[in-house]
Design a protein around this motif. Structure first.
Motif, PDB file in Angstrom:
ATOM      1  N   GLN A   1       0.949  -1.085   0.012  1.00 25.30           N
ATOM      2  CA  GLN A   1      -0.191  -0.085  -0.007  1.00 25.30           C
ATOM      3  C   GLN A   1       0.766   1.373   0.035  1.00 25.30           C
ATOM      4  OE1 GLN A   1      -2.465  -0.200   3.537  1.00 25.30           O
ATOM      5  NE2 GLN A   1      -4.338  -1.338   2.453  1.00 25.30           N
ATOM      6  N   LYS A   2       1.978   1.250   0.838  1.00 25.53           N
ATOM      7  CA  LYS A   2       2.722   2.292   1.004  1.00 25.53           C
ATOM      8  C   LYS A   2       3.492   2.680  -0.240  1.00 25.53           C
ATOM      9  CE  LYS A   2       5.502   1.826   4.586  1.00 25.53           C
ATOM     10  NZ  LYS A   2       6.349   1.871   5.825  1.00 25.53           N
ATOM     11  N   ILE A   3       3.935   1.523  -0.989  1.00 28.58           N
ATOM     12  CA  ILE A   3       4.545   1.868  -2.412  1.00 28.58           C
ATOM     13  C   ILE A   3       3.521   2.535  -3.296  1.00 28.58           C
ATOM     14  CG2 ILE A   3       5.647   0.793  -4.174  1.00 28.58           C
ATOM     15  CD1 ILE A   3       6.705  -1.548  -2.029  1.00 28.58           C
ATOM     16  N   THR A   4       2.458   1.871  -3.390  1.00 26.78           N
ATOM     17  CA  THR A   4       1.628   2.531  -4.313  1.00 26.78           C
ATOM     18  C   THR A   4       1.121   3.888  -4.080  1.00 26.78           C
ATOM     19  OG1 THR A   4       0.057   0.495  -3.570  1.00 26.78           O
ATOM     20  CG2 THR A   4      -0.536   1.582  -5.432  1.00 26.78           C
ATOM     21  N   ARG A   5       1.169   4.242  -2.586  1.00 24.76           N
ATOM     22  CA  ARG A   5       0.929   5.620  -2.298  1.00 24.76           C
ATOM     23  C   ARG A   5       2.099   6.401  -2.688  1.00 24.76           C
ATOM     24  NH1 ARG A   5      -0.126   5.516   3.813  1.00 24.76           N
ATOM     25  NH2 ARG A   5      -1.240   3.549   3.493  1.00 24.76           N
ATOM     26  N   SER A   6       3.184   6.120  -2.244  1.00 29.24           N
ATOM     27  CA  SER A   6       4.380   6.870  -2.770  1.00 29.24           C
ATOM     28  C   SER A   6       4.244   6.901  -4.083  1.00 29.24           C
ATOM     29  CB  SER A   6       5.583   6.614  -2.231  1.00 29.24           C
ATOM     30  OG  SER A   6       5.865   5.240  -2.480  1.00 29.24           O
ATOM     31  N   LYS A   7       3.762   6.136  -5.032  1.00 31.71           N
ATOM     32  CA  LYS A   7       4.111   6.377  -6.533  1.00 31.71           C
ATOM     33  C   LYS A   7       2.963   7.159  -6.857  1.00 31.71           C
ATOM     34  CE  LYS A   7       5.630   1.758  -8.225  1.00 31.71           C
ATOM     35  NZ  LYS A   7       5.054   0.479  -8.688  1.00 31.71           N
ATOM     36  N   ASN A   8       1.684   7.172  -6.157  1.00 33.44           N
ATOM     37  CA  ASN A   8       0.543   8.203  -6.521  1.00 33.44           C
ATOM     38  C   ASN A   8       1.126   9.567  -6.525  1.00 33.44           C
ATOM     39  OD1 ASN A   8      -0.937   6.164  -7.435  1.00 33.44           O
ATOM     40  ND2 ASN A   8      -2.080   5.852  -5.449  1.00 33.44           N
TER      41      ASN A   8
ATOM     42  N   LYS B   1       2.419  15.046  -8.106  1.00 31.28           N
ATOM     43  CA  LYS B   1       3.416  15.860  -8.159  1.00 31.28           C
ATOM     44  C   LYS B   1       3.880  16.451  -9.669  1.00 31.28           C
ATOM     45  CE  LYS B   1       6.280  15.839  -4.087  1.00 31.28           C
ATOM     46  NZ  LYS B   1       7.634  15.152  -3.771  1.00 31.28           N
ATOM     47  N   ARG B   2       4.199  15.332 -10.605  1.00 30.84           N
ATOM     48  CA  ARG B   2       4.357  15.284 -12.009  1.00 30.84           C
ATOM     49  C   ARG B   2       3.194  16.130 -12.723  1.00 30.84           C
ATOM     50  NH1 ARG B   2       7.003   9.745 -13.056  1.00 30.84           N
ATOM     51  NH2 ARG B   2       9.159  10.096 -12.042  1.00 30.84           N
TER      52      ARG B   2
END
Lengths: 165, 141
Positions: A146-153, A158-159
């Motif tokens: 979940q954390k990884i998906t969140r930081s990707k989102n 941002k982009r």
């Protein structure tokens, strides 16, 4: 008992550390260069420590059965399985299954007393203990995902903000 | 499906490796076991490396030497693993190995050490580790 727990803890911490180092090498050099390097260095380190500890006795290998020479191949099998597992499932699910399987087979072989293990009779208590540990691995790994998906989102947001502005 | 089979087999092989090493070390010494098994593993990996196309030694120069030296940890890992399995059996040994492994990764993630992407501590990861420790307590007492 305490000694056993201590060594298991050391082994686990070093595995965690080595996994991080190996993945850094892997990014640049690919899986087989990494594996060869890791096993080669492990061999040299064991040889050195063995010579310090046992002296020349290190080279006296009596009563070793033939199959023992091939046990090193298991490590190569591990690399092949993990590489393919991670490629097909992604790291989180692959490692989740790997760890679950590790525990399951340990319980199985302890209860059967295979490979010279001291036979530990299979009890309900053990079964429940291993199930609880597996559920711990599950909770840990799923929250990591979940954390990884969140930081990707967050990164995507941002982009896209940058692009808009 | 195929991926799951690979992952499950991989886990079985990791346990098999620990258990087989601890069996071998009953016949010969622990350091001899670590030396012999990593030697055959190294030769096998080297042979595979010759046949695969994916190899690039020159890129190794770009990697921090600290990370390159990680392989040497293998000696201590095998020694500790064998000793642990001798003392407390495979199930308990592997449970503790996994707990220590996840704890360390967790700490490194939070601190952002070794250039890994720094992450916030999450409650569910603490719960996961707590459950694992509870499981060990159940196993043992």
């Amino acid at each position: 008992m305490i000694a056993g727990l201590f060594f298991a803890f050391i082994a686990g911490s070093l595995v965690g550390l080595q996994n991080i180092f190996n993945s850094k090498v892997n990014e640049h050099a690919g899986s087989w260069v990494t594996t060869t390097l890791v096993l080669g260095l492990g061999f040299l380190a064991s040889l050195t420590l063995g010579l310090i500890n046992d002296g020349r006795n290190l080279f006296i290998i009596h009563n070793m059965q033939i199959w023992c020479w091939f046990s090193g191949l298991i490590g190569v099998g591990v690399v092949v399985c993990l590489m393919n597992g991670i490629k097909l499932l992604g790291p989180t699910f692959a490692i989740l299954l790997v760890m679950t399987s590790q525990l399951g087979f340990a319980l199985l072989w302890d209860s059967l007393g295979w490979f010279g293990l001291v036979e530990v009779p299979f009890t309900l208590k053990q079964f429940i203990g291993v199930l609880v540990i597996m559920s711990g691995v599950l909770v840990f790994k799923l929250s990591e995902r979940q954390k990884i998906t969140r930081s990707k989102n967050r990164l995507i947001v941002k982009r896209s903000k940058k692009i808009i502005s | 499906m195929k991926g799951s089979l690979f992952a499950l087999l991989g886990g079985a092989l990791i346990t098999l490796q620990g258990v087989a090493n601890s069996r071998i070390s009953q016949d010969i010494g622990t350091w001899q076991t670590a030396t012999v098994t990593q030697f055959t593993g190294f030769i096998a990996a080297l042979l595979i490396l010759i046949f695969v196309r994916d190899r690039n030694w020159t890129k190794l120069k770009q990697v921090n030497p600290l990370y390159l030296s990680g392989g040497a940890l293998g000696a201590f890992i095998i020694f500790s693993n064998i000793t642990a399995i001798h003392h407390i059996g495979a199930t308990l040994a592997i449970s503790i190995v996994l707990i220590a492994q996840l704890c360390l990764t967790f700490i490194i993630d939070i601190k952002g050490w070794f250039g890994v992407l720094k992450q916030k501590m999450s409650l569910s990861q603490c719960i996961g580790i707590g459950l694992m420790i509870a499981g060990v307590v159940i196993l043992r007492f």
